[in-house]
Design a protein around this motif. Sequence first.
Motif, PDB file in Angstrom:
ATOM      1  N   TRP A 129       0.818  -1.216   0.000  1.00  0.00           N
ATOM      2  CA  TRP A 129       0.000   0.000   0.000  1.00  0.00           C
ATOM      3  C   TRP A 129       0.841   1.250   0.000  1.00  0.00           C
ATOM      4  O   TRP A 129       0.576   2.200  -0.726  1.00  0.00           O
ATOM      5  CB  TRP A 129      -0.887   0.036   1.252  1.00  0.00           C
ATOM      6  N   HIS A 130       1.846   1.228   0.863  1.00  0.00           N
ATOM      7  CA  HIS A 130       2.604   2.469   1.022  1.00  0.00           C
ATOM      8  C   HIS A 130       4.036   2.214   1.464  1.00  0.00           C
ATOM      9  O   HIS A 130       4.313   1.371   2.311  1.00  0.00           O
ATOM     10  CB  HIS A 130       1.949   3.389   2.059  1.00  0.00           C
ATOM     11  N   THR A 131       4.905   2.945   0.842  1.00  0.00           N
ATOM     12  CA  THR A 131       6.244   3.201   1.354  1.00  0.00           C
ATOM     13  C   THR A 131       6.634   4.541   0.747  1.00  0.00           C
ATOM     14  O   THR A 131       5.845   5.142   0.030  1.00  0.00           O
ATOM     15  CB  THR A 131       7.240   2.092   1.001  1.00  0.00           C
ATOM     16  N   THR A 132       7.793   5.043   1.045  1.00  0.00           N
ATOM     17  CA  THR A 132       8.162   6.366   0.557  1.00  0.00           C
ATOM     18  C   THR A 132       9.390   6.289  -0.332  1.00  0.00           C
ATOM     19  O   THR A 132      10.055   5.252  -0.413  1.00  0.00           O
ATOM     20  CB  THR A 132       8.468   7.314   1.730  1.00  0.00           C
ATOM     21  N   SER A 133       9.682   7.404  -0.968  1.00  0.00           N
ATOM     22  CA  SER A 133      10.793   7.440  -1.922  1.00  0.00           C
ATOM     23  C   SER A 133      12.160   7.377  -1.262  1.00  0.00           C
ATOM     24  O   SER A 133      13.178   7.397  -1.963  1.00  0.00           O
ATOM     25  CB  SER A 133      10.695   8.708  -2.785  1.00  0.00           C
ATOM     26  N   ILE A 134      12.220   7.265   0.061  1.00  0.00           N
ATOM     27  CA  ILE A 134      13.524   7.016   0.685  1.00  0.00           C
ATOM     28  C   ILE A 134      13.979   5.586   0.385  1.00  0.00           C
ATOM     29  O   ILE A 134      15.146   5.245   0.549  1.00  0.00           O
ATOM     30  CB  ILE A 134      13.499   7.257   2.215  1.00  0.00           C
ATOM     31  N   TYR A 135      13.008   4.744  -0.083  1.00  0.00           N
ATOM     32  CA  TYR A 135      13.334   3.400  -0.538  1.00  0.00           C
ATOM     33  C   TYR A 135      13.181   3.340  -2.058  1.00  0.00           C
ATOM     34  O   TYR A 135      12.513   4.181  -2.665  1.00  0.00           O
ATOM     35  CB  TYR A 135      12.416   2.365   0.117  1.00  0.00           C
ATOM     36  N   VAL A 136      13.781   2.345  -2.646  1.00  0.00           N
ATOM     37  CA  VAL A 136      13.711   2.168  -4.098  1.00  0.00           C
ATOM     38  C   VAL A 136      12.723   1.037  -4.386  1.00  0.00           C
ATOM     39  O   VAL A 136      12.947  -0.100  -3.979  1.00  0.00           O
ATOM     40  CB  VAL A 136      15.103   1.832  -4.681  1.00  0.00           C
ATOM     41  N   TYR A 137      11.621   1.361  -5.066  1.00  0.00           N
ATOM     42  CA  TYR A 137      10.620   0.335  -5.368  1.00  0.00           C
ATOM     43  C   TYR A 137      10.139   0.507  -6.809  1.00  0.00           C
ATOM     44  O   TYR A 137      10.152   1.613  -7.365  1.00  0.00           O
ATOM     45  CB  TYR A 137       9.447   0.397  -4.385  1.00  0.00           C
ATOM     46  N   PRO A 138       9.735  -0.581  -7.454  1.00  0.00           N
ATOM     47  CA  PRO A 138       9.480  -0.571  -8.899  1.00  0.00           C
ATOM     48  C   PRO A 138       8.432   0.432  -9.369  1.00  0.00           C
ATOM     49  O   PRO A 138       8.636   1.104 -10.384  1.00  0.00           O
ATOM     50  CB  PRO A 138       9.033  -2.012  -9.188  1.00  0.00           C
ATOM     51  N   ALA A 139       7.294   0.515  -8.675  1.00  0.00           N
ATOM     52  CA  ALA A 139       6.172   1.325  -9.178  1.00  0.00           C
ATOM     53  C   ALA A 139       6.575   2.767  -9.450  1.00  0.00           C
ATOM     54  O   ALA A 139       6.188   3.357 -10.467  1.00  0.00           O
ATOM     55  CB  ALA A 139       5.011   1.281  -8.184  1.00  0.00           C
ATOM     56  N   LEU A 140       7.356   3.356  -8.555  1.00  0.00           N
ATOM     57  CA  LEU A 140       7.789   4.746  -8.703  1.00  0.00           C
ATOM     58  C   LEU A 140       8.627   4.924  -9.964  1.00  0.00           C
ATOM     59  O   LEU A 140       8.378   5.823 -10.781  1.00  0.00           O
ATOM     60  CB  LEU A 140       8.591   5.168  -7.474  1.00  0.00           C
ATOM     61  N   HIS A 141       9.604   4.053 -10.155  1.00  0.00           N
ATOM     62  CA  HIS A 141      10.557   4.231 -11.247  1.00  0.00           C
ATOM     63  C   HIS A 141       9.965   3.854 -12.601  1.00  0.00           C
ATOM     64  O   HIS A 141      10.245   4.490 -13.613  1.00  0.00           O
ATOM     65  CB  HIS A 141      11.819   3.437 -10.932  1.00  0.00           C
ATOM     66  N   GLU A 142       9.115   2.836 -12.589  1.00  0.00           N
ATOM     67  CA  GLU A 142       8.423   2.485 -13.827  1.00  0.00           C
ATOM     68  C   GLU A 142       7.538   3.631 -14.298  1.00  0.00           C
ATOM     69  O   GLU A 142       7.475   3.932 -15.500  1.00  0.00           O
ATOM     70  CB  GLU A 142       7.590   1.218 -13.603  1.00  0.00           C
ATOM     71  N   TYR A 143       6.867   4.281 -13.347  1.00  0.00           N
ATOM     72  CA  TYR A 143       5.971   5.365 -13.744  1.00  0.00           C
ATOM     73  C   TYR A 143       6.742   6.594 -14.222  1.00  0.00           C
ATOM     74  O   TYR A 143       6.383   7.204 -15.234  1.00  0.00           O
ATOM     75  CB  TYR A 143       5.033   5.757 -12.606  1.00  0.00           C
ATOM     76  N   CYS A 144       7.770   6.980 -13.512  1.00  0.00           N
ATOM     77  CA  CYS A 144       8.540   8.167 -13.916  1.00  0.00           C
ATOM     78  C   CYS A 144       9.105   8.000 -15.323  1.00  0.00           C
ATOM     79  O   CYS A 144       9.087   8.941 -16.132  1.00  0.00           O
ATOM     80  CB  CYS A 144       9.669   8.431 -12.922  1.00  0.00           C
ATOM     81  N   GLU A 145       9.599   6.802 -15.631  1.00  0.00           N
ATOM     82  CA  GLU A 145      10.122   6.560 -16.982  1.00  0.00           C
ATOM     83  C   GLU A 145       9.007   6.648 -18.016  1.00  0.00           C
ATOM     84  O   GLU A 145       9.167   7.245 -19.082  1.00  0.00           O
ATOM     85  CB  GLU A 145      10.797   5.199 -17.049  1.00  0.00           C
TER      86      GLU A 145
END
Length: 505
Positions: A129-145
């Motif tokens: 459900w939740h974590t923050t950008s202090i960690y590296v997780y796929p959903a964030l980076h896949e979306y930014c790209e």
Amino acid sequence: MQKIVFRRQAQSVWALAKFSTGGSLGQNSALKNAPADMEMPPCSFTPEEYKGMSKERMMEIRRKNCHPMTMKVTYYKKPVFIHQGHMQWLWDVDGRRYLDLFAGVATVGVGHCHPKVMAAAEKQLKKLWHTTSIYVYPALHEYCEKLTSYFPDPLKVVYLTSSGSEANDLAMLMARLYTGNFDIITFRGSYHGGSPQTMGLTSNSTYKYPVAIGLGCTNTMCPDVFRGVWGGSQCRDSPVQTIRECNCTQGRCMANERYIDQLKETFDTSVPSQIAAFFGEPIQGVGGAVQYPKNYLKEAYKLVRERGGICIADEVQTGFGRTGSHFWGFQGHNVIPDMVTMAKGIGNGFPMGAIVTTREIADSFTKGTHFNTFGGNPVACSIASSVLDTIKEDGTQQNSLEVGTYLMTELAKLRDKYEIIGDVRGKGLQIGVEMVRDKASRAPLLPQDMAELFEDIKDMGVLIGKGGIYGQTFRIKPPMCITMEDANFFLSVFNKSIQNYMERR
């Protein structure tokens, strides 16, 4: 399947709603002013039966426990109690169906509870459900790209937020850090958010408070070619032009020249010689779908950059294919901004916002530390990623162009028919219909008259919005999955609402 048929019986029109669940008749709204023999387009979706809190209890809590602002912004004299949504449709707690042509203020881009988007949300909810950008997780980076692939160079760096106001607030800070300047220019009539800083960008007294907010923000004349001082018959990048005449020669727009002169005067009189930024929506949203002369932004961007400022496109309402011809509103002006802010349609209603900018500007923001707990939330990123996929797979942008162009063209025929319709404008499914007391004066239709029309349209089964400095413009910004059949239904309802209004006068 639910079907609503309007029939005239004696002096009244009754609406019958037939649901597929057992074939029983369900009560629909008392559409006393509805057109005779007109059908609401069919819908195969069956909503759940509402068994929750009563309308009276909800209003009691709204008055007692909700901030009074929630009462102030309740749109209708007889409120709509929404229970469920599916694509372009909404149902209230009594089972009444509405064609939603406002989409939660141009927010639900691909449709309420779109199955593809729901599946993406559910899949991510089961994992994290939740974590923050202090960690590296796929959903964030896949979306930014994926998001940056929709932008031209050098707009390739993303900062994710939770709302459009937050994105615009941070854009102001980034602009000031990068340029070393403070003053920011926006248009009169603009809306860029409700945070203490963005209230300065917003230029409408309705959203102002008598306290010191938004320091360093200056509003310049909005190049509105319908209501403004200057206008013409070929100014806009729109399938519908204004009713104003002009004597411009081929390739020249006198209105554009005059409005650019006003911007130059703002530079000469109201701000220092060096500024931080210029904020502009490609088409004003809350301001009433106001469009500028075709070359205005290109010339304005040049002037801003000559004074050390950066150019910021607020795509909160115009982005993600809503204008039809382009994915981003700024592309229709043949410009590339230095920064783009977005929200609303980015997550199809899930709270999310973003800034996309250049590497150089982004680097200037690292002079301090800024942390956003919810920006880039994995569920938000998964939903937003699915929205981008759905826009492509469903042909949403093309549908916006085709249905929106048809709607505007047909609305223009009603403008020519009725004295109180002053202007029809927009691109794709970002449409404004400006109401006037008469075409000669272009004086805004009175608020009580707008409210009367607004309520009538709702009672006939269609939800639209309002905007403009005087609340004089109907805003049509639906989920971009609406059909030609839906468009024709709205046109019939709108036409009937005008007829009803005229008969009462």
